[in-house]
Design a protein around this motif. Structure first.
Motif, short mmCIF file in Angstrom:
data_model
loop_
_atom_site.label_atom_id
_atom_site.label_comp_id
_atom_site.label_asym_id
_atom_site.label_seq_id
_atom_site.Cartn_x
_atom_site.Cartn_y
_atom_site.Cartn_z
N LYS A 121 0.84 -1.19 0.00
CA LYS A 121 0.00 0.00 0.00
C LYS A 121 0.88 1.25 0.00
O LYS A 121 2.05 1.20 0.39
CB LYS A 121 -0.95 0.03 1.19
CG LYS A 121 -0.30 0.32 2.53
CD LYS A 121 -1.35 0.48 3.63
CE LYS A 121 -0.69 0.78 4.98
NZ LYS A 121 -1.71 0.96 6.06
N GLY A 122 0.30 2.35 -0.43
CA GLY A 122 1.03 3.61 -0.44
C GLY A 122 0.09 4.78 -0.29
O GLY A 122 -1.13 4.66 -0.48
N SER A 123 0.65 5.92 0.04
CA SER A 123 -0.14 7.14 0.11
C SER A 123 -0.32 7.71 -1.30
O SER A 123 0.31 7.25 -2.26
CB SER A 123 0.53 8.16 1.04
OG SER A 123 1.82 8.48 0.57
N LEU A 124 -1.17 8.70 -1.42
CA LEU A 124 -1.48 9.30 -2.71
C LEU A 124 -0.20 9.81 -3.38
O LEU A 124 0.61 10.50 -2.77
CB LEU A 124 -2.46 10.45 -2.51
CG LEU A 124 -3.17 10.97 -3.76
CD1 LEU A 124 -4.08 9.90 -4.34
CD2 LEU A 124 -3.97 12.22 -3.42
N GLY A 125 -0.02 9.43 -4.65
CA GLY A 125 1.15 9.84 -5.40
C GLY A 125 2.30 8.86 -5.36
O GLY A 125 3.28 9.03 -6.10
N CYS A 126 2.20 7.83 -4.52
CA CYS A 126 3.21 6.78 -4.47
C CYS A 126 2.89 5.70 -5.50
O CYS A 126 1.91 5.80 -6.25
CB CYS A 126 3.28 6.18 -3.07
SG CYS A 126 3.95 7.31 -1.82
N ALA A 127 3.70 4.66 -5.54
CA ALA A 127 3.46 3.54 -6.44
C ALA A 127 3.54 2.23 -5.67
O ALA A 127 4.22 2.15 -4.65
CB ALA A 127 4.48 3.54 -7.57
N ILE A 128 2.82 1.23 -6.16
CA ILE A 128 2.89 -0.11 -5.58
C ILE A 128 3.23 -1.11 -6.68
O ILE A 128 2.83 -0.94 -7.83
CB ILE A 128 1.59 -0.52 -4.87
CG1 ILE A 128 0.41 -0.53 -5.83
CG2 ILE A 128 1.31 0.38 -3.68
CD1 ILE A 128 -0.88 -1.12 -5.22
N VAL A 129 3.99 -2.13 -6.30
CA VAL A 129 4.35 -3.22 -7.21
C VAL A 129 4.04 -4.52 -6.48
O VAL A 129 4.54 -4.74 -5.37
CB VAL A 129 5.83 -3.18 -7.61
CG1 VAL A 129 6.15 -4.33 -8.56
CG2 VAL A 129 6.19 -1.84 -8.23
N VAL A 130 3.22 -5.37 -7.09
CA VAL A 130 2.77 -6.60 -6.43
C VAL A 130 2.91 -7.78 -7.38
O VAL A 130 2.60 -7.67 -8.57
CB VAL A 130 1.31 -6.49 -5.96
CG1 VAL A 130 0.89 -7.75 -5.20
CG2 VAL A 130 1.11 -5.26 -5.08
N LEU A 131 3.41 -8.91 -6.83
CA LEU A 131 3.48 -10.16 -7.59
C LEU A 131 2.36 -11.09 -7.13
O LEU A 131 1.96 -11.08 -5.97
CB LEU A 131 4.82 -10.86 -7.37
CG LEU A 131 5.96 -10.51 -8.34
CD1 LEU A 131 6.38 -9.06 -8.16
CD2 LEU A 131 7.14 -11.44 -8.13
#
Length: 290
Positions: free
Chosen positions: A238-248
């Protein structure tokens, strides 16, 4: 006598089916560690033995009445328990570091450094390695230990289970390889990394990265322009607004590994990907995770 402690809960603030509420006091007629009464731990890091950092909530508590202690760790059963405040994972980590540091004989210990470009190393269980100088390294290999750095460009590393590695310095690294451990960074352009199962990597600094490769772990970022990466089986980010997430997304154990099925990255835009909300992949698509 009132005893201070720390308690874990599931995401609904329940423990063993009992619903708790912050600010309220709960009572049971009898206390017997592991079987009866209201349970908590005096050592904050012992909480990770019962509630993993990736999928739990944590609170500071106060107990009185009848008390019964468990001989295996710092778990205590009480007949009366007050839920003082919810503190979150960073709060529990800080409490764990403070708890261990309070029990170190700093006059005789060589594992503390305040100078620049220094190294503090611990191999024993329930120990603390602390650095406040710039470009320093604090390392722990024992279980339930704490490695802490506050200096610029520093590294805090833990390989023991149920341990905490914490960094507050700019461009620093907090690394944990143990099961149910926590790596936390508050400095900008820093990295928090966990390879152990059911662990948590957390970053609050700008342009930072939180990475988890362990089974059912969590990666979270709240600093501006940061990235949360979850590569382990059934893990989430998870991230705050404007961040990025990468999930496998990984398949079931095939006797050798959890096979890779899909990978997906996204910006936290507040619409398709909500801010401060955990996501995992299901059939190649993002879905909200508990």
């Amino acid at each position: 006598m009132t005893v201070k402690g720390w308690k874990g809960f599931d995401n609904d603030l329940k423990c063993r089916g009992m619903q708790y509420e912050v600010g309220k006091t709960f009572e049971e007629p009898e206390a017997k560690a592991c079987s009866k009464g209201l349970h908590f731990c005096e050592n904050p890091l012992d909480v990770f033995g019962y509630y993993d950092p990736a999928n739990s909530r944590f609170a500071e508590v106060e107990a009185d009445g009848e008390l019964d202690r468990d001989g295996d760790d710092s778990k205590v059963a009480a007949t009366r328990l007050h839920i003082k405040a919810e503190i979150g994972l960073p709060g529990l980590i800080k409490a764990g570091v403070d708890y261990i540091k309070s029990r170190v004989d700093w006059d005789n210990a060589k594992e503390s450094n305040t100078g620049d470009r220094s190294a503090a190393t611990n191999t024993g269980d329930q120990s603390a390695a602390t650095n406040t100088g710039d470009q320093s390294a604090a390392t722990n290999t024992g279980d339930q230990s704490a490695a802490t750095n506050t200096g610029y460009r520093s590294a805090a590393t833990n390989t023991g289970d149920q341990s905490a590695a914490t960094n507050t310095g700019y461009r620093s690294a907090a690394t944990n390889t143990g099961y149910r451990s926590a790596a936390t960074n508050t400095g900008d352009q820093s990295a928090a990394t966990n390879t152990g199962d059911q662990s948590a990597a957390t970053n609050t600094g700008y342009q930072s990265a939180a990475t988890n490769t362990g089974y059912r772990s969590a990666a979270a970022v709240s600093g501006k322009d940061s990235v949360a990466i979850a590569t382990g089986y059934d893990s989430k980010a998870k991230g705050s607004l404007g961040c990025a997430i990468v999930v496998l997304e990984r398949g079931e154990w095939d006797g050798d590994t959890y096979p890779l099925l899909a990978i997906k990255a996204a910006m936290v835009d507040g619409e398709i990907i909500k801010a401060d909300t955990f996501y995992k992949l299901q059939n190649g698509e993002f879905v909200e995770a508990e």
